[in-house]
Design an enzyme around this catalytic site. Structure first.
Site, PDB file in Angstrom:
ATOM      1  N   TYR A 156       0.847  -1.206   0.000  1.00 56.65           N
ATOM      2  CA  TYR A 156       0.000   0.000   0.000  1.00 56.65           C
ATOM      3  C   TYR A 156       0.881   1.253   0.000  1.00 56.65           C
ATOM      4  O   TYR A 156       0.664   2.180  -0.790  1.00 56.65           O
ATOM      5  CB  TYR A 156      -0.914  -0.024   1.231  1.00 56.65           C
ATOM      6  CG  TYR A 156      -1.741   1.227   1.412  1.00 56.65           C
ATOM      7  CD1 TYR A 156      -2.866   1.455   0.619  1.00 56.65           C
ATOM      8  CD2 TYR A 156      -1.405   2.177   2.378  1.00 56.65           C
ATOM      9  CE1 TYR A 156      -3.628   2.612   0.791  1.00 56.65           C
ATOM     10  CE2 TYR A 156      -2.169   3.330   2.554  1.00 56.65           C
ATOM     11  CZ  TYR A 156      -3.278   3.539   1.760  1.00 56.65           C
ATOM     12  OH  TYR A 156      -4.033   4.676   1.925  1.00 56.65           O
ATOM     13  N   LYS A 160       1.140   4.478  -2.734  1.00 60.67           N
ATOM     14  CA  LYS A 160       0.927   5.891  -2.389  1.00 60.67           C
ATOM     15  C   LYS A 160       2.176   6.722  -2.687  1.00 60.67           C
ATOM     16  O   LYS A 160       2.074   7.891  -3.060  1.00 60.67           O
ATOM     17  CB  LYS A 160       0.515   6.012  -0.916  1.00 60.67           C
ATOM     18  CG  LYS A 160      -0.895   5.482  -0.650  1.00 60.67           C
ATOM     19  CD  LYS A 160      -1.937   6.251  -1.471  1.00 60.67           C
ATOM     20  CE  LYS A 160      -3.346   5.797  -1.194  1.00 60.67           C
ATOM     21  NZ  LYS A 160      -4.350   6.494  -1.993  1.00 60.67           N
TER      22      LYS A 160
HETATM   23  N1  NAP Z   1      -8.613   5.966   5.828  1.00 61.18           N
HETATM   24  C1  NAP Z   1      -7.345   6.261   6.001  1.00 61.18           C
HETATM   25  O1  NAP Z   1      -6.755   6.052   7.087  1.00 61.18           O
HETATM   26  C2  NAP Z   1      -6.559   6.904   4.881  1.00 61.18           C
HETATM   27  C3  NAP Z   1      -5.343   7.522   5.191  1.00 61.18           C
HETATM   28  C4  NAP Z   1      -4.611   8.105   4.174  1.00 61.18           C
HETATM   29  C5  NAP Z   1      -5.067   8.072   2.876  1.00 61.18           C
HETATM   30  N2  NAP Z   1      -6.245   7.456   2.590  1.00 61.18           N
HETATM   31  C6  NAP Z   1      -6.661   7.419   1.193  1.00 61.18           C
HETATM   32  O2  NAP Z   1      -7.811   8.223   1.042  1.00 61.18           O
HETATM   33  C7  NAP Z   1      -8.622   7.705  -0.017  1.00 61.18           C
HETATM   34  C8  NAP Z   1     -10.044   7.540   0.484  1.00 61.18           C
HETATM   35  O3  NAP Z   1     -10.052   6.578   1.532  1.00 61.18           O
HETATM   36  P1  NAP Z   1     -11.249   6.483   2.579  1.00 61.18           P
HETATM   37  O4  NAP Z   1     -10.659   6.538   3.927  1.00 61.18           O
HETATM   38  O5  NAP Z   1     -12.313   7.415   2.212  1.00 61.18           O
HETATM   39  O6  NAP Z   1     -11.688   4.967   2.368  1.00 61.18           O
HETATM   40  P2  NAP Z   1     -13.037   4.346   1.780  1.00 61.18           P
HETATM   41  O7  NAP Z   1     -14.221   4.994   2.391  1.00 61.18           O
HETATM   42  O8  NAP Z   1     -12.856   2.870   1.911  1.00 61.18           O
HETATM   43  O9  NAP Z   1     -12.976   4.764   0.249  1.00 61.18           O
HETATM   44  C9  NAP Z   1     -12.223   4.055  -0.704  1.00 61.18           C
HETATM   45  C10 NAP Z   1     -12.946   4.239  -2.018  1.00 61.18           C
HETATM   46  O10 NAP Z   1     -12.237   3.583  -3.071  1.00 61.18           O
HETATM   47  C11 NAP Z   1     -13.204   2.925  -3.882  1.00 61.18           C
HETATM   48  N3  NAP Z   1     -12.598   1.891  -4.706  1.00 61.18           N
HETATM   49  C12 NAP Z   1     -11.880   0.830  -4.319  1.00 61.18           C
HETATM   50  N4  NAP Z   1     -11.531   0.108  -5.400  1.00 61.18           N
HETATM   51  C13 NAP Z   1     -12.057   0.731  -6.479  1.00 61.18           C
HETATM   52  C14 NAP Z   1     -12.042   0.476  -7.879  1.00 61.18           C
HETATM   53  N5  NAP Z   1     -11.449  -0.599  -8.401  1.00 61.18           N
HETATM   54  N6  NAP Z   1     -12.675   1.352  -8.686  1.00 61.18           N
HETATM   55  C15 NAP Z   1     -13.310   2.436  -8.201  1.00 61.18           C
HETATM   56  N7  NAP Z   1     -13.357   2.729  -6.892  1.00 61.18           N
HETATM   57  C16 NAP Z   1     -12.737   1.882  -6.046  1.00 61.18           C
HETATM   58  C17 NAP Z   1     -14.175   2.373  -2.851  1.00 61.18           C
HETATM   59  O11 NAP Z   1     -15.354   1.882  -3.451  1.00 61.18           O
HETATM   60  P3  NAP Z   1     -16.283   0.817  -2.656  1.00 61.18           P
HETATM   61  O12 NAP Z   1     -17.101   1.608  -1.679  1.00 61.18           O
HETATM   62  O13 NAP Z   1     -17.086   0.210  -3.748  1.00 61.18           O
HETATM   63  O14 NAP Z   1     -15.362  -0.145  -1.972  1.00 61.18           O
HETATM   64  C18 NAP Z   1     -14.358   3.638  -2.027  1.00 61.18           C
HETATM   65  O15 NAP Z   1     -15.197   4.551  -2.695  1.00 61.18           O
HETATM   66  C19 NAP Z   1      -7.953   6.409  -0.474  1.00 61.18           C
HETATM   67  O16 NAP Z   1      -7.142   6.679  -1.594  1.00 61.18           O
HETATM   68  C20 NAP Z   1      -7.058   6.047   0.697  1.00 61.18           C
HETATM   69  O17 NAP Z   1      -5.964   5.259   0.291  1.00 61.18           O
HETATM   70  C21 NAP Z   1      -7.016   6.880   3.563  1.00 61.18           C
END
Ligand code: NAP
Length: 250
Positions: A156, A160
Site C-alpha cells: 500500500y 501511495k
Molecule cells: N482511511 C485512512 O486512514 C486513509 C489515510 C490516508 C489516505 N487514505 C486514502 O484516502 C482515499 C479515500 O479513503 P477512505 O478513507 O475514504 O476509504 P473508503 O471509504 O474505503 O474509500 C475508498 C474508495 O475507493 C473505492 N474503490 C476501491 N476500489 C475501487 C475500484 N477498483 N474502482 C473504483 N473505486 C474503487 C471504494 O469503493 P467501494 O465503496 O465500492 O469499496 C471507495 O469509494 C484512499 O485513496 C485512501 O488510500 C485513507
C-alpha cells in the site's frame, strides 16, 4: 467555473463512496454548486440523495479504477454532459493486508493497478480536460504511508509513494495553465477503510481531513498534511536509520 470565493459549480468524486471524498464534497458544497458526479465501482451504493438540493444534479456513474482503458471516455462524457469540471477529487483506493499480499502476489498487483495505474490514467484524463478548459483543481488522496514504506503495509505504501510522486510532477507540469493539483497526505483516518484497525497517533476523522484539504485547495496549495503536525513528524521519521524506524510501533 469557480466563483471569486473559489466555490465550484461542478465537483467530480472519483471513488464516489469514499468517506474522505464525500466529506470533501460536503466541505466544497455552496449555493454555487450545480452538479456533483459520484463515480463509483458500485453505483448502487452511491446514496446520491445525501447531496441532493434544489437546482442541483447529482449524477452517479460507473467507474472502475482498474479498467484504465475506460477512463478517457468517462471524462470526455462527463465534460460533454456537464460542461467544465471545476474540481475533481481522486479518492479511490484499497488498503489490503500485507499478509494477504505476501501470500497472494496477484492481489498485490491488483492493488497497484487500482491505487497507482488507475489513478495515473484517470488523473491524466482529467488533467487533459482541465487544460482544454484552462482552469480546474485536482485533489489527490495520497497518504503518509507513502512518505516512508513500513514493513507492515509496504505494498500500500509503495502505491501511495508512486501516486504522490506522480501528482507532484503533474502539478508542476500544469504550472501556468490555470489548472492546479493539491496532494493530500492524511495520517490514520477513521473511515470504512480502517474500520476495526487499531488507531495510530494523530488520527483524524474524514471531516477533519476535508476541512484542511479544502482550505488548502482554495489557497492553491500543492500539498496538504492532515493533520498539519504530521508534516513535522515525518521530517524526523523520514531520516531515522532503518533499524530504528523498523522498530517503531506505527
Ligand atoms: N482511511 C485512512 O486512514 C486513509 C489515510 C490516508 C489516505 N487514505 C486514502 O484516502 C482515499 C479515500 O479513503 P477512505 O478513507 O475514504 O476509504 P473508503 O471509504 O474505503 O474509500 C475508498 C474508495 O475507493 C473505492 N474503490 C476501491 N476500489 C475501487 C475500484 N477498483 N474502482 C473504483 N473505486 C474503487 C471504494 O469503493 P467501494 O465503496 O465500492 O469499496 C471507495 O469509494 C484512499 O485513496 C485512501 O488510500 C485513507
Amino acid at each position: 467555473m469557480q466563483n471569486g470565493l473559489q466555490e465550484p459549480q461542478t465537483i467530480v468524486l472519483l471513488g464516489g463512496t469514499s468517506e474522505i471524498g464525500r466529506a470533501i464534497v460536503d466541505e466544497l458544497i455552496s449555493p454555487t454548486t450545480r452538479t456533483i458526479v459520484l463515480a463509483c465501482r458500485r453505483p448502487d451504493q452511491a446514496q446520491p440523495e445525501r447531496f441532493a438540493a434544489e437546482g442541483r444534479t447529482v449524477d452517479v456513474v460507473h467507474f472502475d479504477a482498474a479498467d484504465t482503458a475506460s477512463h478517457e471516455a468517462l471524462v470526455t462524457d462527463l465534460a460533454a454532459r456537464h460542461g467544465d469540471l471545476d474540481v475533481v477529487i481522486v479518492a479511490f483506493g484499497v488498503l489490503g493486508s500485507q499478509s494477504d499480499f505476501d501470500d497472494h502476489p496477484d492481489a498485490a498487483a491488483e492493488a497497484v493497478q487500482i491505487n497507482f495505474a488507475g489513478a495515473v490514467s484517470s488523473t491524466l484524463a482529467v488533467a487533459a480536460q482541465m487544460r482544454r478548459q484552462g482552469h480546474g483543481r485536482i485533489a489527490v488522496l495520497s497518504s503518509v504511508a507513502g512518505e516512508r514504506a513500513r514493513a507492515t503495509n509496504f505494498v500500500y505504501g509503495s502505491t501511495k509513494a508512486g501516486l504522490d510522486a506522480f501528482a507532484q510532477g503533474l502539478g508542476d507540469s500544469l504550472a501556468g495553465t490555470g489548472v492546479g493539483v493539491t496532494v493530500i497526505r492524511p495520517g490514520f483516518v477513521h473511515s470504512k477503510m480502517t474500520r476495526g484497525m487499531k488507531s495510530a497517533p494523530l488520527s483524524s476523522t474524514p471531516r477533519q481531513v476535508a476541512q484542511v484539504a479544502v482550505a488548502g485547495m482554495k489557497a492553491g496549495k500543492h500539498t496538504v498534511w492532515a493533520p498539519g503536525t504530521l508534516r513535522y513528524m515525518f521530517i524526523v521519521l523520514r531520516h531515522l536509520p532503518r533499524p530504528i524506524f523498523r522498530r517503531l510501533p506505527i
